[in-house]
Design an enzyme around this catalytic site. Sequence first.
Site, short mmCIF file in Angstrom:
data_model
loop_
_atom_site.label_atom_id
_atom_site.label_comp_id
_atom_site.label_asym_id
_atom_site.label_seq_id
_atom_site.Cartn_x
_atom_site.Cartn_y
_atom_site.Cartn_z
N GLY A 1 47.50 60.64 -14.00
CA GLY A 1 46.88 61.87 -14.51
C GLY A 1 45.54 62.12 -13.88
N ALA A 2 45.38 63.33 -13.33
CA ALA A 2 44.09 63.71 -12.72
C ALA A 2 43.42 64.78 -13.57
N GLY A 3 43.36 64.52 -14.87
CA GLY A 3 42.56 65.38 -15.75
C GLY A 3 41.13 64.87 -15.72
N TYR A 4 40.36 65.21 -16.74
CA TYR A 4 38.95 64.78 -16.78
C TYR A 4 38.86 63.25 -16.79
N LYS B 1 50.90 65.25 -11.54
CA LYS B 1 52.03 66.18 -11.43
C LYS B 1 51.82 67.25 -10.35
N VAL C 1 55.22 61.60 -13.68
CA VAL C 1 55.52 60.30 -14.30
C VAL C 1 56.62 60.52 -15.32
N GLU D 1 38.05 80.09 -29.22
CA GLU D 1 37.66 80.43 -27.84
C GLU D 1 38.65 81.43 -27.22
N ALA E 1 36.98 66.73 -23.67
CA ALA E 1 36.69 66.43 -22.27
C ALA E 1 35.42 65.58 -22.18
N GLN E 2 34.48 65.90 -23.06
CA GLN E 2 33.22 65.15 -23.09
C GLN E 2 33.48 63.64 -23.22
P1 FAD Z 1 43.99 66.57 -19.26
O1 FAD Z 1 42.77 67.28 -18.93
O2 FAD Z 1 45.02 67.24 -20.11
O3 FAD Z 1 44.68 66.10 -17.90
C1 FAD Z 1 45.93 65.44 -17.88
C2 FAD Z 1 46.43 65.44 -16.45
O4 FAD Z 1 47.66 64.71 -16.41
C3 FAD Z 1 46.75 66.83 -15.91
O5 FAD Z 1 46.31 66.94 -14.59
C4 FAD Z 1 48.29 66.90 -15.97
O6 FAD Z 1 48.85 67.73 -14.98
C5 FAD Z 1 48.64 65.44 -15.71
N1 FAD Z 1 49.95 65.07 -16.24
C6 FAD Z 1 50.42 65.27 -17.49
N2 FAD Z 1 51.66 64.77 -17.62
C7 FAD Z 1 51.97 64.23 -16.41
C8 FAD Z 1 53.11 63.54 -15.93
N3 FAD Z 1 54.17 63.28 -16.69
N4 FAD Z 1 53.09 63.13 -14.66
C9 FAD Z 1 52.02 63.34 -13.86
N5 FAD Z 1 50.92 63.97 -14.27
C10 FAD Z 1 50.88 64.42 -15.54
N6 FAD Z 1 36.75 69.63 -24.64
C11 FAD Z 1 35.40 69.61 -24.52
O7 FAD Z 1 34.78 68.54 -24.53
N7 FAD Z 1 34.68 70.78 -24.38
C12 FAD Z 1 35.29 71.99 -24.33
O8 FAD Z 1 34.62 73.02 -24.21
C13 FAD Z 1 36.71 72.04 -24.46
N8 FAD Z 1 37.35 73.22 -24.39
C14 FAD Z 1 38.72 73.26 -24.44
C15 FAD Z 1 39.36 74.48 -24.31
C16 FAD Z 1 40.75 74.55 -24.38
C17 FAD Z 1 41.43 75.88 -24.24
C18 FAD Z 1 41.50 73.35 -24.56
C19 FAD Z 1 43.01 73.43 -24.62
C20 FAD Z 1 40.87 72.12 -24.67
C21 FAD Z 1 39.48 72.07 -24.61
N9 FAD Z 1 38.79 70.84 -24.70
C22 FAD Z 1 37.42 70.80 -24.61
C23 FAD Z 1 39.55 69.57 -24.82
C24 FAD Z 1 39.73 68.99 -23.41
O9 FAD Z 1 40.27 69.94 -22.54
C25 FAD Z 1 40.62 67.75 -23.43
O10 FAD Z 1 40.08 66.83 -24.36
C26 FAD Z 1 40.66 67.12 -22.04
O11 FAD Z 1 41.31 67.98 -21.15
C27 FAD Z 1 41.36 65.77 -22.05
O12 FAD Z 1 41.29 65.24 -20.76
P2 FAD Z 1 42.43 64.27 -20.23
O13 FAD Z 1 41.96 63.73 -18.93
O14 FAD Z 1 42.83 63.32 -21.28
O15 FAD Z 1 43.71 65.20 -20.01
P1 NAD Z 2 42.14 71.43 -33.77
O1 NAD Z 2 42.97 70.34 -34.35
O2 NAD Z 2 40.70 71.20 -33.58
O3 NAD Z 2 42.32 72.76 -34.62
C1 NAD Z 2 43.58 73.20 -35.03
C2 NAD Z 2 43.46 74.20 -36.17
O4 NAD Z 2 44.77 74.64 -36.52
C3 NAD Z 2 42.84 73.61 -37.43
O5 NAD Z 2 41.84 74.48 -37.88
C4 NAD Z 2 44.01 73.49 -38.39
O6 NAD Z 2 43.64 73.65 -39.75
C5 NAD Z 2 44.89 74.66 -37.94
N1 NAD Z 2 46.30 74.51 -38.33
C6 NAD Z 2 47.04 73.37 -38.37
N2 NAD Z 2 48.29 73.64 -38.81
C7 NAD Z 2 48.35 74.97 -39.03
C8 NAD Z 2 49.37 75.86 -39.49
N3 NAD Z 2 50.58 75.42 -39.80
N4 NAD Z 2 49.08 77.18 -39.59
C9 NAD Z 2 47.86 77.65 -39.27
N5 NAD Z 2 46.84 76.85 -38.84
C10 NAD Z 2 47.09 75.53 -38.72
O7 NAD Z 2 42.85 71.75 -32.38
P2 NAD Z 2 42.36 72.62 -31.12
O8 NAD Z 2 41.54 73.77 -31.55
O9 NAD Z 2 43.59 72.83 -30.32
O10 NAD Z 2 41.42 71.61 -30.34
C11 NAD Z 2 41.97 70.43 -29.75
C12 NAD Z 2 40.84 69.53 -29.29
O11 NAD Z 2 40.14 70.14 -28.22
C13 NAD Z 2 39.81 69.28 -30.39
O12 NAD Z 2 39.37 67.97 -30.30
C14 NAD Z 2 38.69 70.21 -30.05
O13 NAD Z 2 37.42 69.71 -30.48
C15 NAD Z 2 38.77 70.26 -28.53
N6 NAD Z 2 38.25 71.56 -28.06
C16 NAD Z 2 36.90 71.65 -27.91
C17 NAD Z 2 36.36 72.86 -27.52
C18 NAD Z 2 34.87 72.98 -27.34
O14 NAD Z 2 34.17 71.96 -27.45
N7 NAD Z 2 34.34 74.14 -27.03
C19 NAD Z 2 37.20 73.97 -27.28
C20 NAD Z 2 38.57 73.83 -27.46
C21 NAD Z 2 39.09 72.60 -27.88
#
Ligand code: FAD
Ligand code: NAD
Length: 405
Positions: free
Chosen positions: A11-14, A39, A82, A171, A319-320
């Site tokens: 996985g090449a996420g954060y 992937k 994977v 967001e 991600a943090q």
């Molecule tokens: P990911 O970033 O999900 O990376 C996983 C990697 O694994 C990807 O490159 C994917 O392609 C790869 N992968 C997956 N399955 C396979 C496989 N089977 N084979 C090969 N490769 C694979 N967090 C914050 O701290 N601040 C924020 O502002 C914030 N905003 C967010 C906004 C949104 C819309 C979302 C959805 C999440 C946000 N988050 C935020 C949460 C944050 O994005 C996740 O916690 C973070 O991405 C986790 O990092 P990771 O490296 O675990 O996985």
């Molecule tokens: P979350 O779990 O934080 O929020 C999900 C929300 O969906 C909750 O409010 C929950 O009560 C609601 N919910 C659950 N079941 C439901 C149902 N049946 N019907 C209606 N509502 C329902 O999940 P997320 O917002 O996807 O965030 C995922 C992770 O990513 C979290 O850890 C979050 O902190 C992180 N994230 C961070 C940022 C940021 O820092 N700016 C932005 C996006 C995501």
Amino acid sequence: MLKRPSILVLGAGYGGLMTVVNLQKVLGTDAADITLINKNEYHYESTWLHEAAAGTMLSEEVRYDIKEVIDSVKTKFVQATVEEIDVVGKRVLTDSGEYTYDYLVIGLGFEGETFGIEGLDKYALSIANVKAARYIREHIEYQFATWSTDPVKDDSRLTIVVGGAGFTGIEFLGELANRVPELCKEFDIPREKVRVICVEAAPMVLPGFDPELVNYAVGHLEAKGIEFSIGTPVVEATPEGVKIKKGDDQFEFIKAGTVVWAAGVRGSSVLEASQIESMRARVKVEKDLRAPGFPDVFIVGDCALMINEETNRPYPPTAQIAMQQGETIAKNINALIKGEDTAEFVPDLKGTVCSLGEDDAIGVVFGKKVTGKRASFMKKMIDNRALFMVGGAKLVMKKGKFNVL
Ligand code: FAD
Ligand code: NAD
């Protein structure tokens, strides 16, 4: 001569990328063979996916080539999916062959959690990765385009339901609030025809977050025409929309052309199918981020579950934290190779900023509340810092956010 240890990072996420760039820094020359499997040949900024899903940013802008940020002399990159992780046999099966390891780092990220609610996996869209985000954008555009050309005007095509008012839901709504007027203009649709409704199960938006900031966010979004249905869980999704629960035995059906499910995440289903014990596909890791019972396996990012001992609740998957874990894992693998003790991972939480579109936000940073343009500026700086930590100034110049108002 002893064989060099091999380190396999999945996985090449954060989390995965931070592990690799830090391994490249801390390991001595020729100390180990590093292989990174992902992937796609690109990394995508998961934290920007709501922008790609709403269409306020192009999906190409969210991603960059992995080879741009890794050192190809020190790390071999393999584009592969994977399929199976066998931690007993110490091998990983992919769609392009089998890989063995001495040390494994699993960073396969998150998937949308549907909690088994009927119809959600079939009829709702999830902001789970860059392709899914692009699909959401195109689906919404298709609904708008069809409404404007179809002689039978079904207004529910223009209704967008967002399930969940967590950070992802809010967001995404912030971006939609800005995007909908643009779409109305593009497709000649009166704004009042479009409904964007957020459905939240808990009694408040952003459960657990600062109430004053939550009021600010709701006020901002409502002023831009977003509706909220709070304390009303989604209980079913169908091809026509969603059923929500409004009280004991009271239900309402919201007909909608688009349902986006943003109500929580789980870890990777590939990890869940492995021999490592997990909960919602997340592994409760040891203090040094190793998987219990498998001393050569580390888990990073959203696949890892850690309990905050102060609150006795899991740290939220962010991600943090994923990036900080990547740094610790690199140091710990280096320690193991040298025969030294590993270190405990201690998160250094700097705060949370939640964007409300490109020009507004709310947040708590170093314990202080911030709103408006100041918060929005901070959010962009946080995004740029994340780029810097992986790819240095070059990546910030290429992908950074400089549209500071
Ligand atoms: P990911 O970033 O999900 O990376 C996983 C990697 O694994 C990807 O490159 C994917 O392609 C790869 N992968 C997956 N399955 C396979 C496989 N089977 N084979 C090969 N490769 C694979 N967090 C914050 O701290 N601040 C924020 O502002 C914030 N905003 C967010 C906004 C949104 C819309 C979302 C959805 C999440 C946000 N988050 C935020 C949460 C944050 O994005 C996740 O916690 C973070 O991405 C986790 O990092 P990771 O490296 O675990 O996985
Ligand atoms: P979350 O779990 O934080 O929020 C999900 C929300 O969906 C909750 O409010 C929950 O009560 C609601 N919910 C659950 N079941 C439901 C149902 N049946 N019907 C209606 N509502 C329902 O999940 P997320 O917002 O996807 O965030 C995922 C992770 O990513 C979290 O850890 C979050 O902190 C992180 N994230 C961070 C940022 C940021 O820092 N700016 C932005 C996006 C995501």
